[in-house]
Write a protein that holds these residues in place. Sequence first.
Motif, PDB file in Angstrom:
ATOM      1  N   ILE A  35      40.263  34.830 -47.211  1.00  0.00           N
ATOM      2  CA  ILE A  35      41.408  34.871 -48.133  1.00  0.00           C
ATOM      3  C   ILE A  35      41.033  33.468 -48.793  1.00  0.00           C
ATOM      4  O   ILE A  35      40.656  32.346 -48.219  1.00  0.00           O
ATOM      5  CB  ILE A  35      42.356  34.915 -47.290  1.00  0.00           C
ATOM      6  N   VAL A  36      40.728  33.235 -50.057  1.00  0.00           N
ATOM      7  CA  VAL A  36      40.516  32.105 -50.895  1.00  0.00           C
ATOM      8  C   VAL A  36      41.924  31.748 -51.560  1.00  0.00           C
ATOM      9  O   VAL A  36      42.347  32.570 -52.626  1.00  0.00           O
ATOM     10  CB  VAL A  36      39.606  32.223 -51.941  1.00  0.00           C
ATOM     11  N   ALA A 134      39.096  42.300 -53.403  1.00  0.00           N
ATOM     12  CA  ALA A 134      40.063  43.279 -52.807  1.00  0.00           C
ATOM     13  C   ALA A 134      41.356  42.992 -53.207  1.00  0.00           C
ATOM     14  O   ALA A 134      42.097  43.889 -53.553  1.00  0.00           O
ATOM     15  CB  ALA A 134      39.954  43.103 -51.123  1.00  0.00           C
ATOM     16  N   VAL A 135      41.978  41.841 -53.444  1.00  0.00           N
ATOM     17  CA  VAL A 135      43.148  41.504 -53.876  1.00  0.00           C
ATOM     18  C   VAL A 135      43.210  40.234 -54.651  1.00  0.00           C
ATOM     19  O   VAL A 135      42.362  39.192 -54.369  1.00  0.00           O
ATOM     20  CB  VAL A 135      44.273  41.122 -52.669  1.00  0.00           C
ATOM     21  N   VAL A 146      52.539  33.556 -47.906  1.00  0.00           N
ATOM     22  CA  VAL A 146      51.601  34.132 -47.153  1.00  0.00           C
ATOM     23  C   VAL A 146      52.305  35.320 -46.154  1.00  0.00           C
ATOM     24  O   VAL A 146      51.640  36.504 -45.852  1.00  0.00           O
ATOM     25  CB  VAL A 146      51.520  32.979 -45.942  1.00  0.00           C
ATOM     26  N   ALA A 147      53.570  35.519 -45.989  1.00  0.00           N
ATOM     27  CA  ALA A 147      54.263  36.585 -45.281  1.00  0.00           C
ATOM     28  C   ALA A 147      54.175  37.718 -46.504  1.00  0.00           C
ATOM     29  O   ALA A 147      53.726  39.005 -45.837  1.00  0.00           O
ATOM     30  CB  ALA A 147      55.928  36.366 -45.275  1.00  0.00           C
ATOM     31  N   LYS A 148      54.125  37.653 -47.584  1.00  0.00           N
ATOM     32  CA  LYS A 148      53.732  38.896 -48.610  1.00  0.00           C
ATOM     33  C   LYS A 148      52.308  39.089 -48.573  1.00  0.00           C
ATOM     34  O   LYS A 148      52.253  40.491 -48.423  1.00  0.00           O
ATOM     35  CB  LYS A 148      54.254  38.431 -50.060  1.00  0.00           C
ATOM     36  N   LEU A 149      51.573  38.175 -48.411  1.00  0.00           N
ATOM     37  CA  LEU A 149      50.111  38.609 -48.661  1.00  0.00           C
ATOM     38  C   LEU A 149      49.816  39.375 -47.159  1.00  0.00           C
ATOM     39  O   LEU A 149      49.115  40.419 -47.237  1.00  0.00           O
ATOM     40  CB  LEU A 149      49.182  37.412 -48.719  1.00  0.00           C
ATOM     41  N   ARG A 150      50.522  38.911 -45.997  1.00  0.00           N
ATOM     42  CA  ARG A 150      50.201  39.659 -44.840  1.00  0.00           C
ATOM     43  C   ARG A 150      50.762  41.188 -44.991  1.00  0.00           C
ATOM     44  O   ARG A 150      50.028  42.042 -44.524  1.00  0.00           O
ATOM     45  CB  ARG A 150      51.040  38.994 -43.423  1.00  0.00           C
TER      46      ARG A 150
END
Length: 157
Positions: A35-36, A134-135, A146-150
């Motif tokens: 994750i960059v 990937a995203v 971060v919560a949304k990404l998770r």
Amino acid sequence: MSQRLVTGAHAPDFTLRNATGEEVTLSSFRGSSVIVYFYPAAATPGCTTEACDFRDSLSSLGAAGYTVLGISPDPVGKLAAFSEKESLTFPLLSDEDHAVAEAYGAWGEKKNYGKTYEGLIRSTVVVDAEGRVAVAQYNVRATGHVAKLRRDLGIDR
């Protein structure tokens, strides 16, 4: 404005210095997902919130096979102070000339308080084990990102 990355594209390789001055190269993580995330400035309220959210999620992200790298245009010394103050345990990388941000589409026109200027666009790119995107998420909000990404990655706490 730099070109934004799209899913499936090759993620541009880079080598940047971390908060201790050591070089970190994206391709050295090949075989695992990375994750960059790009943030405008260390020790500012939004960037601190986002960095601490990544720090607090690092265990579950790592368990799911993700490494986190934070990139900003800050010099190494500022990153070291920020990392120490906030007890950040993942690499923060210095992109002072914003070449990596440009390559990732995270540098461009911004508007703030009625002013238009060039700067870093808060963005996150997830690079898969083969080095492909990937995203790719641009103009993300610091709070709740971060919560949304998770959720997007299917990672539970």
